[in-house]
Write a protein that holds these residues in place. Structure first.
Motif, short mmCIF file in Angstrom:
data_model
loop_
_atom_site.label_atom_id
_atom_site.label_comp_id
_atom_site.label_asym_id
_atom_site.label_seq_id
_atom_site.Cartn_x
_atom_site.Cartn_y
_atom_site.Cartn_z
N PRO A 64 -20.67 -16.78 -14.84
CA PRO A 64 -19.51 -15.95 -14.53
C PRO A 64 -19.18 -15.06 -15.73
N GLU A 65 -19.05 -13.77 -15.52
CA GLU A 65 -18.79 -12.85 -16.62
C GLU A 65 -17.87 -11.73 -16.17
N MET A 66 -17.22 -11.08 -17.15
CA MET A 66 -16.25 -10.04 -16.84
C MET A 66 -16.06 -9.15 -18.07
N PRO A 67 -15.97 -7.84 -17.88
CA PRO A 67 -15.68 -6.95 -19.01
C PRO A 67 -14.26 -7.20 -19.52
N VAL A 68 -14.09 -7.05 -20.83
CA VAL A 68 -12.77 -7.22 -21.43
C VAL A 68 -11.96 -5.96 -21.19
N GLY A 69 -10.78 -6.15 -20.61
CA GLY A 69 -9.89 -5.02 -20.36
C GLY A 69 -8.87 -4.87 -21.46
N LYS A 70 -7.82 -4.11 -21.17
CA LYS A 70 -6.78 -3.87 -22.16
C LYS A 70 -6.01 -5.14 -22.52
N ALA A 71 -6.04 -6.12 -21.64
CA ALA A 71 -5.29 -7.36 -21.90
C ALA A 71 -5.92 -8.17 -23.03
N GLY A 72 -7.18 -7.94 -23.35
CA GLY A 72 -7.83 -8.65 -24.44
C GLY A 72 -8.71 -9.79 -23.96
N THR B 55 -8.74 -12.15 -20.51
CA THR B 55 -9.92 -11.94 -19.67
C THR B 55 -10.60 -13.25 -19.36
N LEU B 56 -10.73 -14.11 -20.36
CA LEU B 56 -11.35 -15.41 -20.14
C LEU B 56 -10.54 -16.25 -19.16
N LYS B 57 -9.22 -16.22 -19.30
CA LYS B 57 -8.36 -16.96 -18.38
C LYS B 57 -8.51 -16.42 -16.95
N LYS B 58 -8.52 -15.11 -16.81
CA LYS B 58 -8.68 -14.49 -15.49
C LYS B 58 -10.03 -14.85 -14.88
N PHE C 287 -18.16 -18.18 -24.07
CA PHE C 287 -17.33 -19.33 -24.41
C PHE C 287 -17.84 -20.57 -23.70
N LEU C 288 -18.00 -21.66 -24.43
CA LEU C 288 -18.33 -22.94 -23.81
C LEU C 288 -17.04 -23.58 -23.33
N SER D 178 -18.40 -14.05 -21.02
CA SER D 178 -18.95 -14.97 -20.02
C SER D 178 -18.44 -16.37 -20.29
N ALA D 179 -18.39 -17.18 -19.24
CA ALA D 179 -17.92 -18.56 -19.33
C ALA D 179 -19.08 -19.50 -19.06
N LEU D 180 -19.46 -20.26 -20.09
CA LEU D 180 -20.51 -21.27 -19.97
C LEU D 180 -19.78 -22.57 -19.63
N ILE D 181 -19.58 -22.80 -18.34
CA ILE D 181 -18.72 -23.89 -17.87
C ILE D 181 -19.58 -25.12 -17.55
N GLU D 182 -19.31 -26.21 -18.26
CA GLU D 182 -20.10 -27.43 -18.12
C GLU D 182 -19.30 -28.54 -17.46
#
Length: 309
Positions: free
Chosen positions: A199-207, A211-214, A244-245, A177-181
């Motif tokens: 905003p959150e997303m399961p981690v895929g094969k890309a790592g 995933t955070l960037k996507k 991630f903050l 998840s992204a803790l965006i301030e």
């Protein structure tokens, strides 16, 4: 003098160093002859927002003790993730430490570095003897920040956002998840059932890193990933959760809204574990000090991200 130096905003100070409090710092001043001095430290902490005060601890046995204890001020340079060698240089007895970094004298007179996550140029507010250390309390007179992620140090090793993400890439059922301030507000989205979530997303094969960037790209704004704010096992949802903050630039998100973390807002958070995390974030934001949570959705511990080195 820049606008940042002329018009100091305590909230800007909290935003500037709050995101980088995992950081390794180099504390600098000038000796009686005007020569630059500096040492590596990770005991940097906020003291007050009004007036804006920060503190550093200096060992009584340090060879820099005499110069810093009588100095009229000091600067705190929060190193970026690419400045490991700068940290190593200022932690060792090197003849010309300042040859390892581009620097200049700051507005208050202490050396400030190029390429750092942030720097704070301070006048000396007070010194306090505390056991085998001297606490230097500085009043921030000028500061500058950048979007460069900070360099951390934990358990005898340097830590960067990239390294933290790599360490969790192999976790099964991992959710990012992204803790965006931005300006004290947090980006919250609809979970599809009329409740709020990060905003959150399961981690895929890309790592985890990809995933955070996507995840951030899908929100439609520019946001700089910072440190891992919370790590917990959510047994109810059967996954490991890494939050991630992140610091957001200006612009409207394509989904979600930047929202104050009021009591009413927190009541609308769908996931109880996430609500608890955001309650902690709201408290720590007011104080200007952050920690990293480890545990599960019910019980764990908050480990301070600033400690004496």
């Amino acid at each position: 003098m820049t606008d940042k130096e002329a018009c100091f905003d305590p909230r800007a100070l909290r935003n500037a160093y709050g995101a980088f409090m995992t950081g390794v710092t180099v504390v600098t001043t000038r000796d009686g002859d005007g020569n630059p001095l500096g040492f590596t430290a990770n005991s940097f902490s906020s003291v007050s927002l009004d007036p804006p005060l920060v503190s550093i601890c200096l060992a009584n046995t340090s060879r820099n003790y005499a110069a810093f204890s009588t100095a009229g001020g000091f600067a705190v340079n929060i190193l970026s993730e690419g400045q490991k060698e700068v940290s190593n240089t200022f932690a060792r007895p090197v003849d010309d430490r300042f040859a390892a970094v581009d620097w200049q004298f700051g507005p208050q007179g202490s050396p400030v570095f190029d390429g750092v996550s942030a720097w704070f140029d301070c006048s000396m507010f007070k010194t306090v003897e505390a056991g085998d250390h001297l606490i230097l309390i500085g009043q921030v007179q000028a500061f500058e920040t950048s979007t460069a992620p900070g360099l951390g140090y934990a358990q005898g090793a340097y830590v960067t956002p990239a390294a933290e993400a790599k360490a969790v890439n192999n976790k099964a059922d991992l959710l990012i998840s992204a803790l965006i301030e931005r300006d004290g507000k947090i980006l919250l989205t609809d979970n599809g059932h009329g409740r709020l979530t990060l905003p959150e997303m399961p981690v895929g094969k890309a790592g985890a890193t990809a995933t955070l960037k996507k995840l951030i790209d899908g929100i439609g704004i520019t946001a700089q990933p910072g440190f891992i704010y919370s790590v917990y096992e959510d047994e109810a949802r059967e996954h490991q959760h890494i939050s991630f903050l992140c610091q957001a630039a200006e612009g409207l998100p394509s989904r979600g809204v930047f929202t104050d973390l009021t009591e009413t807002t927190l009541m609308d958070i769908a996931d109880p574990a996430m609500c608890t995390m955001l309650e902690r974030f709201a408290r720590e934001s007011r104080m200007g000090n952050f920690g990293v949570y480890y545990g599960n959705q019910i019980r764990g511990e908050v480990r301070p991200i600033v400690s004496d080195k």
